[in-house]
Design a protein around this motif. Sequence first.
Motif, mmCIF file in Angstrom:
data_model
loop_
_atom_site.group_PDB
_atom_site.id
_atom_site.type_symbol
_atom_site.label_atom_id
_atom_site.label_comp_id
_atom_site.label_asym_id
_atom_site.label_seq_id
_atom_site.Cartn_x
_atom_site.Cartn_y
_atom_site.Cartn_z
ATOM 1 N N VAL A 1 49.754 81.591 58.026
ATOM 2 C CA VAL A 1 48.983 82.357 58.999
ATOM 3 C C VAL A 1 47.631 82.632 58.373
ATOM 4 C CG1 VAL A 1 48.808 84.526 60.259
ATOM 5 C CG2 VAL A 1 51.017 83.420 60.026
ATOM 6 N N PHE A 2 46.579 82.422 59.159
ATOM 7 C CA PHE A 2 45.229 82.669 58.686
ATOM 8 C C PHE A 2 44.598 83.760 59.542
ATOM 9 C CE2 PHE A 2 45.337 79.201 55.853
ATOM 10 C CZ PHE A 2 46.115 78.231 56.462
ATOM 11 N N ALA A 3 44.065 84.765 58.886
ATOM 12 C CA ALA A 3 43.410 85.860 59.604
ATOM 13 C C ALA A 3 42.089 85.360 60.188
ATOM 14 C CB ALA A 3 43.172 87.037 58.664
ATOM 15 N N GLU A 4 41.502 86.183 61.015
ATOM 16 C CA GLU A 4 40.275 85.816 61.718
ATOM 17 C C GLU A 4 39.144 85.428 60.762
ATOM 18 O OE1 GLU A 4 37.267 87.888 64.952
ATOM 19 O OE2 GLU A 4 39.211 88.781 64.548
ATOM 20 N N LYS A 5 39.075 86.032 59.621
ATOM 21 C CA LYS A 5 37.988 85.781 58.665
ATOM 22 C C LYS A 5 38.359 84.769 57.567
ATOM 23 C CE LYS A 5 35.261 88.786 60.557
ATOM 24 N NZ LYS A 5 34.091 88.396 61.268
ATOM 25 N N ALA A 6 39.431 84.017 57.761
ATOM 26 C CA ALA A 6 39.848 83.033 56.752
ATOM 27 C C ALA A 6 38.771 81.966 56.591
ATOM 28 C CB ALA A 6 41.162 82.381 57.169
ATOM 29 N N CYS A 7 38.565 81.506 55.375
ATOM 30 C CA CYS A 7 37.536 80.496 55.131
ATOM 31 C C CYS A 7 38.089 79.105 55.441
ATOM 32 C CB CYS A 7 37.009 80.592 53.709
ATOM 33 S SG CYS A 7 38.204 80.160 52.445
ATOM 34 N N GLN A 8 37.187 78.205 55.804
ATOM 35 C CA GLN A 8 37.569 76.854 56.179
ATOM 36 C C GLN A 8 38.229 76.108 55.009
ATOM 37 O OE1 GLN A 8 37.720 76.328 59.286
ATOM 38 N NE2 GLN A 8 35.832 75.441 60.082
ATOM 39 N N ALA A 9 37.746 76.353 53.794
ATOM 40 C CA ALA A 9 38.311 75.669 52.626
ATOM 41 C C ALA A 9 39.778 76.029 52.449
ATOM 42 C CB ALA A 9 37.507 76.037 51.372
ATOM 43 N N ASN A 10 40.110 77.282 52.620
ATOM 44 C CA ASN A 10 41.495 77.723 52.484
ATOM 45 C C ASN A 10 42.373 77.083 53.556
ATOM 46 O OD1 ASN A 10 43.662 79.188 51.409
ATOM 47 N ND2 ASN A 10 43.296 80.907 52.793
ATOM 48 N N THR A 11 41.865 77.007 54.773
ATOM 49 C CA THR A 11 42.611 76.385 55.867
ATOM 50 C C THR A 11 42.881 74.918 55.549
ATOM 51 O OG1 THR A 11 41.572 77.898 57.436
ATOM 52 C CG2 THR A 11 42.629 75.955 58.353
ATOM 53 N N TYR A 12 41.857 74.211 55.070
ATOM 54 C CA TYR A 12 42.020 72.795 54.716
ATOM 55 C C TYR A 12 43.027 72.639 53.581
ATOM 56 C CZ TYR A 12 41.059 68.132 52.996
ATOM 57 O OH TYR A 12 41.204 66.832 52.574
ATOM 58 N N ASP A 13 42.861 73.437 52.553
ATOM 59 C CA ASP A 13 43.749 73.329 51.384
ATOM 60 C C ASP A 13 45.207 73.572 51.759
ATOM 61 O OD1 ASP A 13 41.515 72.819 49.833
ATOM 62 O OD2 ASP A 13 41.419 74.851 48.996
ATOM 63 N N MET A 14 45.464 74.527 52.604
ATOM 64 C CA MET A 14 46.840 74.893 52.962
ATOM 65 C C MET A 14 47.461 73.957 54.006
ATOM 66 S SD MET A 14 47.691 77.526 51.136
ATOM 67 C CE MET A 14 49.081 78.191 51.987
ATOM 68 N N CYS A 15 46.628 73.382 54.881
ATOM 69 C CA CYS A 15 47.188 72.636 56.012
ATOM 70 C C CYS A 15 47.016 71.124 55.938
ATOM 71 C CB CYS A 15 46.552 73.118 57.313
ATOM 72 S SG CYS A 15 46.906 74.822 57.708
ATOM 73 N N ALA A 16 45.898 70.649 55.400
ATOM 74 C CA ALA A 16 45.602 69.230 55.546
ATOM 75 C C ALA A 16 45.483 68.452 54.236
ATOM 76 C CB ALA A 16 44.311 69.072 56.340
ATOM 77 N N GLN A 17 45.153 69.087 53.160
ATOM 78 C CA GLN A 17 44.887 68.338 51.932
ATOM 79 C C GLN A 17 46.092 67.497 51.492
ATOM 80 O OE1 GLN A 17 43.926 70.540 48.327
ATOM 81 N NE2 GLN A 17 42.341 69.013 47.893
ATOM 82 N N ARG A 18 47.279 68.051 51.559
ATOM 83 C CA ARG A 18 48.484 67.296 51.185
ATOM 84 C C ARG A 18 48.647 66.069 52.082
ATOM 85 N NH1 ARG A 18 53.196 67.039 53.440
ATOM 86 N NH2 ARG A 18 52.824 68.866 54.738
ATOM 87 N N LEU A 19 48.324 66.213 53.374
ATOM 88 C CA LEU A 19 48.431 65.089 54.306
ATOM 89 C C LEU A 19 47.430 63.992 53.961
ATOM 90 C CD1 LEU A 19 48.890 67.069 57.635
ATOM 91 C CD2 LEU A 19 50.648 65.859 56.326
ATOM 92 N N VAL A 20 46.233 64.370 53.542
ATOM 93 C CA VAL A 20 45.218 63.390 53.156
ATOM 94 C C VAL A 20 45.683 62.624 51.914
ATOM 95 C CG1 VAL A 20 42.835 63.085 52.343
ATOM 96 C CG2 VAL A 20 43.321 64.651 54.225
ATOM 97 N N VAL A 21 46.246 63.320 50.959
ATOM 98 C CA VAL A 21 46.771 62.671 49.755
ATOM 99 C C VAL A 21 47.904 61.702 50.135
ATOM 100 C CG1 VAL A 21 48.007 63.051 47.580
ATOM 101 C CG2 VAL A 21 46.076 64.523 48.205
ATOM 102 N N ASP A 22 48.785 62.146 51.009
ATOM 103 C CA ASP A 22 49.865 61.262 51.482
ATOM 104 C C ASP A 22 49.291 60.032 52.177
ATOM 105 O OD1 ASP A 22 51.759 62.996 50.484
ATOM 106 O OD2 ASP A 22 52.285 63.857 52.444
ATOM 107 N N PHE A 23 48.257 60.239 52.983
ATOM 108 C CA PHE A 23 47.600 59.126 53.680
ATOM 109 C C PHE A 23 47.016 58.135 52.679
ATOM 110 C CE2 PHE A 23 43.520 57.419 55.226
ATOM 111 C CZ PHE A 23 43.975 56.623 56.256
ATOM 112 N N LEU A 24 46.355 58.633 51.658
ATOM 113 C CA LEU A 24 45.777 57.768 50.630
ATOM 114 C C LEU A 24 46.851 57.003 49.862
ATOM 115 C CD1 LEU A 24 42.957 60.118 49.339
ATOM 116 C CD2 LEU A 24 42.672 58.005 50.658
#
Length: 159
Positions: free
Chosen positions: A88-111
């Motif tokens: 869960v990300f609060a209203e003021k969550a930074c974009q980097a944190n959102t990427y790190d928690m949600c998508a970065q692992r998927l990008v590594v898997d894709f690579l």
Amino acid sequence: GGGGGAAPAAAAAGGDAAAAGGASGGATEEKKKVEEEEEEEDVQEMEPLRARSSSDLKVSILAVREDAGSVLAVAPGIGLRDFVFDNVFAEKACQANTYDMCAQRLVVDFLNGTNASVICYGQTGSGKTYTMFGPTGTKTDSHSEQGIVPRACEEVLQS
């Protein structure tokens, strides 16, 4: 019911409709009246559900707890409810944190040769486009405001 009046009128006039009922014609008519009344009761019970407008169904968010991964909300007719998610990300969550928690692992898997998808869904105006792409209508040089898509593309192209 609107069509229920025709059957009793035909039976009252005599003719074939009354004869077809035989000796139990009165009981059949009584059964039809009971069924019609039950149908009317069912319709009356359902009318309030159809009468509700979207403005009646507002949910209020009381608390967003990032550490617990939950959102505490209250909704009319439902009451207080705690919704639990993986993240869960609060209203003021930074974009980097959102990427790190949600998508970065998927990008590594894709690579590494695995298919990956990021699906973003939610209510209109809830921030899906901002989360996926960053601020709209402006070209941002600020890496901190970039959304998931530009960050994922950058990571793929740098690998």
